[in-house]
Design a protein around this motif. Sequence first.
Motif, PDB file in Angstrom:
ATOM      1  N   ASN A  97      16.380 -33.836 -24.043  1.00  0.00           N
ATOM      2  CA  ASN A  97      17.823 -33.900 -23.798  1.00  0.00           C
ATOM      3  C   ASN A  97      18.500 -32.939 -24.766  1.00  0.00           C
ATOM      4  OD1 ASN A  97      18.182 -35.250 -26.355  1.00  0.00           O
ATOM      5  ND2 ASN A  97      17.895 -37.250 -25.369  1.00  0.00           N
ATOM      6  N   ASN A  98      19.792 -32.713 -24.594  1.00  0.00           N
ATOM      7  CA  ASN A  98      20.576 -31.909 -25.531  1.00  0.00           C
ATOM      8  C   ASN A  98      19.902 -30.576 -25.881  1.00  0.00           C
ATOM      9  OD1 ASN A  98      22.952 -33.773 -26.568  1.00  0.00           O
ATOM     10  ND2 ASN A  98      21.113 -35.065 -26.434  1.00  0.00           N
ATOM     11  N   GLU A  99      19.426 -29.878 -24.850  1.00  0.00           N
ATOM     12  CA  GLU A  99      18.607 -28.693 -25.103  1.00  0.00           C
ATOM     13  C   GLU A  99      19.366 -27.577 -25.820  1.00  0.00           C
ATOM     14  OE1 GLU A  99      16.496 -27.367 -21.702  1.00  0.00           O
ATOM     15  OE2 GLU A  99      15.412 -29.252 -21.450  1.00  0.00           O
ATOM     16  N   GLN A 100      20.651 -27.472 -25.609  1.00  0.00           N
ATOM     17  CA  GLN A 100      21.427 -26.404 -26.232  1.00  0.00           C
ATOM     18  C   GLN A 100      22.238 -26.895 -27.435  1.00  0.00           C
ATOM     19  OE1 GLN A 100      20.840 -23.340 -24.975  1.00  0.00           O
ATOM     20  NE2 GLN A 100      19.489 -24.393 -23.534  1.00  0.00           N
ATOM     21  N   ASP A 110      20.353 -40.432 -28.488  1.00  0.00           N
ATOM     22  CA  ASP A 110      19.602 -39.393 -27.789  1.00  0.00           C
ATOM     23  C   ASP A 110      18.412 -38.941 -28.623  1.00  0.00           C
ATOM     24  OD1 ASP A 110      21.523 -39.645 -25.889  1.00  0.00           O
ATOM     25  OD2 ASP A 110      22.360 -37.631 -26.113  1.00  0.00           O
ATOM     26  N   PHE A 111      18.629 -38.790 -29.935  1.00  0.00           N
ATOM     27  CA  PHE A 111      17.541 -38.417 -30.848  1.00  0.00           C
ATOM     28  C   PHE A 111      16.450 -39.476 -30.827  1.00  0.00           C
ATOM     29  CE2 PHE A 111      15.579 -38.645 -35.050  1.00  0.00           C
ATOM     30  CZ  PHE A 111      15.194 -37.328 -35.272  1.00  0.00           C
ATOM     31  N   ILE A 112      16.844 -40.733 -30.917  1.00  0.00           N
ATOM     32  CA  ILE A 112      15.875 -41.828 -30.926  1.00  0.00           C
ATOM     33  C   ILE A 112      15.070 -41.851 -29.640  1.00  0.00           C
ATOM     34  CG2 ILE A 112      15.651 -44.345 -30.887  1.00  0.00           C
ATOM     35  CD1 ILE A 112      18.053 -44.435 -32.821  1.00  0.00           C
ATOM     36  N   ASP A 113      15.746 -41.673 -28.501  1.00  0.00           N
ATOM     37  CA  ASP A 113      15.060 -41.740 -27.207  1.00  0.00           C
ATOM     38  C   ASP A 113      13.929 -40.712 -27.119  1.00  0.00           C
ATOM     39  OD1 ASP A 113      16.755 -43.754 -26.419  1.00  0.00           O
ATOM     40  OD2 ASP A 113      18.068 -42.446 -25.222  1.00  0.00           O
ATOM     41  N   VAL A 114      14.201 -39.483 -27.537  1.00  0.00           N
ATOM     42  CA  VAL A 114      13.183 -38.438 -27.464  1.00  0.00           C
ATOM     43  C   VAL A 114      12.067 -38.690 -28.472  1.00  0.00           C
ATOM     44  CG1 VAL A 114      12.740 -35.968 -27.728  1.00  0.00           C
ATOM     45  CG2 VAL A 114      14.789 -36.740 -26.537  1.00  0.00           C
ATOM     46  N   MET A 115      12.419 -39.070 -29.674  1.00  0.00           N
ATOM     47  CA  MET A 115      11.406 -39.304 -30.698  1.00  0.00           C
ATOM     48  C   MET A 115      10.479 -40.466 -30.339  1.00  0.00           C
ATOM     49  SD  MET A 115      11.202 -37.276 -33.285  1.00  0.00           S
ATOM     50  CE  MET A 115      12.111 -35.960 -34.098  1.00  0.00           C
ATOM     51  N   VAL A 116      11.044 -41.532 -29.794  1.00  0.00           N
ATOM     52  CA  VAL A 116      10.228 -42.685 -29.418  1.00  0.00           C
ATOM     53  C   VAL A 116       9.263 -42.317 -28.296  1.00  0.00           C
ATOM     54  CG1 VAL A 116      10.290 -44.981 -28.366  1.00  0.00           C
ATOM     55  CG2 VAL A 116      11.829 -44.436 -30.255  1.00  0.00           C
ATOM     56  N   THR A 117       9.754 -41.595 -27.290  1.00  0.00           N
ATOM     57  CA  THR A 117       8.902 -41.237 -26.156  1.00  0.00           C
ATOM     58  C   THR A 117       7.857 -40.193 -26.524  1.00  0.00           C
ATOM     59  OG1 THR A 117      10.657 -41.739 -24.566  1.00  0.00           O
ATOM     60  CG2 THR A 117       8.885 -40.287 -23.814  1.00  0.00           C
ATOM     61  N   ASN A 154      13.749 -18.906 -32.720  1.00  0.00           N
ATOM     62  CA  ASN A 154      15.056 -18.810 -32.071  1.00  0.00           C
ATOM     63  C   ASN A 154      15.788 -20.137 -31.950  1.00  0.00           C
ATOM     64  OD1 ASN A 154      13.318 -19.851 -30.173  1.00  0.00           O
ATOM     65  ND2 ASN A 154      14.218 -18.757 -28.447  1.00  0.00           N
ATOM     66  N   GLY A 155      15.240 -21.241 -32.482  1.00  0.00           N
ATOM     67  CA  GLY A 155      15.928 -22.517 -32.390  1.00  0.00           C
ATOM     68  C   GLY A 155      16.045 -22.993 -30.958  1.00  0.00           C
ATOM     69  N   LEU A 156      17.100 -23.788 -30.670  1.00  0.00           N
ATOM     70  CA  LEU A 156      17.345 -24.397 -29.371  1.00  0.00           C
ATOM     71  C   LEU A 156      16.239 -25.410 -29.041  1.00  0.00           C
ATOM     72  CD1 LEU A 156      18.624 -21.305 -27.361  1.00  0.00           C
ATOM     73  CD2 LEU A 156      19.958 -22.989 -28.662  1.00  0.00           C
ATOM     74  N   ARG A 157      16.530 -26.295 -28.094  1.00  0.00           N
ATOM     75  CA  ARG A 157      15.645 -27.406 -27.743  1.00  0.00           C
ATOM     76  C   ARG A 157      15.193 -28.127 -29.025  1.00  0.00           C
ATOM     77  NH1 ARG A 157      11.348 -26.761 -23.235  1.00  0.00           N
ATOM     78  NH2 ARG A 157      12.271 -28.758 -22.646  1.00  0.00           N
ATOM     79  N   ILE A 193       5.620 -24.889 -17.842  1.00  0.00           N
ATOM     80  CA  ILE A 193       5.122 -25.158 -16.499  1.00  0.00           C
ATOM     81  C   ILE A 193       6.245 -25.744 -15.646  1.00  0.00           C
ATOM     82  CG2 ILE A 193       3.408 -26.439 -15.155  1.00  0.00           C
ATOM     83  CD1 ILE A 193       1.630 -26.443 -17.634  1.00  0.00           C
ATOM     84  N   ARG A 194       6.243 -25.384 -14.367  1.00  0.00           N
ATOM     85  CA  ARG A 194       7.260 -25.881 -13.445  1.00  0.00           C
ATOM     86  C   ARG A 194       7.005 -27.341 -13.083  1.00  0.00           C
ATOM     87  NH1 ARG A 194       6.396 -20.673 -11.522  1.00  0.00           N
ATOM     88  NH2 ARG A 194       5.064 -21.375  -9.801  1.00  0.00           N
ATOM     89  N   THR A 195       7.534 -28.225 -13.913  1.00  0.00           N
ATOM     90  CA  THR A 195       7.490 -29.660 -13.688  1.00  0.00           C
ATOM     91  C   THR A 195       8.906 -30.200 -13.802  1.00  0.00           C
ATOM     92  OG1 THR A 195       7.176 -30.136 -16.041  1.00  0.00           O
ATOM     93  CG2 THR A 195       5.180 -29.786 -14.715  1.00  0.00           C
ATOM     94  N   ALA A 196       9.050 -31.523 -13.667  1.00  0.00           N
ATOM     95  CA  ALA A 196      10.375 -32.123 -13.847  1.00  0.00           C
ATOM     96  C   ALA A 196      10.913 -31.843 -15.238  1.00  0.00           C
ATOM     97  CB  ALA A 196      10.292 -33.628 -13.592  1.00  0.00           C
ATOM     98  N   LEU A 197      10.023 -31.779 -16.227  1.00  0.00           N
ATOM     99  CA  LEU A 197      10.432 -31.479 -17.597  1.00  0.00           C
ATOM    100  C   LEU A 197      10.646 -29.978 -17.794  1.00  0.00           C
ATOM    101  CD1 LEU A 197      10.900 -32.537 -20.516  1.00  0.00           C
ATOM    102  CD2 LEU A 197       8.466 -32.129 -20.926  1.00  0.00           C
ATOM    103  N   GLY A 198       9.754 -29.164 -17.266  1.00  0.00           N
ATOM    104  CA  GLY A 198       9.820 -27.727 -17.496  1.00  0.00           C
ATOM    105  C   GLY A 198      10.894 -27.010 -16.696  1.00  0.00           C
TER     106      GLY A 198
END
Length: 238
Positions: A97-100, A110-117, A154-157, A193-198
């Motif tokens: 989430n919050n890629e930019q 949002d930070f917690i959600d990504v770190m936990v998963t 380059n940072g981001l994501r 890779i072209r997935t739901a995440l990528g």
Amino acid sequence: MSQSLTDQHTTRTALVVGASRGLGCAMAGELAERGWSVIGTVRGSARTPLHDLADHRPDRVRVEHLDITEPEELMPLHERLTGVQLDVLFVNAGTTNNEQTPIGAVPTQDFIDVMVTNALSPMRVIEALDDLVTPNGLIGVMSSGQGSITNNTNGLREVYRGSKAALNMFMRSYAARQTHADRSLLLMAPGWIRTALGGDDAPYSVEESTPLLVDVLLSHLDSKGLAFLDRNGGHVPW
């Protein structure tokens, strides 16, 4: 239970956690095509492409339920797998989430959600199920080249990058504690890779990527210790 999942002398068995769709499901299918018995996990009760795969290859593929962000589901899965010896345990998990958004502006939840998963939950799976893996088996997890601190120019994501760097560190800590085992430990960076995440802009398809990733996975079976490898088997800098 099918013969392929009970005859440990003739067929190797892999547990792919996070195999409902996308890359995880494709890896499960590739392993099955190569003669492996595969147990794949899905979240929720909805039908998934993994169920279709299991219908097509009932002799090779078994579906189990696990939401890795719910720790109370781990021991019931362990009990259902009693008597199964795993040659490979591979955890495929990823969200973003919050890629930019610069890291200082990311909302706490949002930070917690990504770190936990991405970081905590894969390690919980490994710690809970590693006793099912044969002493000379492989424990692997899907990392990312974006988890490389060296390669971040380059940072981001930033939340995603941080979660995968944390996962890499946790696996190094786990490896340091395995003083008695000969297991192979693998962090895999699959590429974009072209997935739901990528997303649709990724340069690689699931179809072309999956055989390469499974090649790397299986080639590392006879190794010992921890490696961070890309889709071609090259070492990724930490």
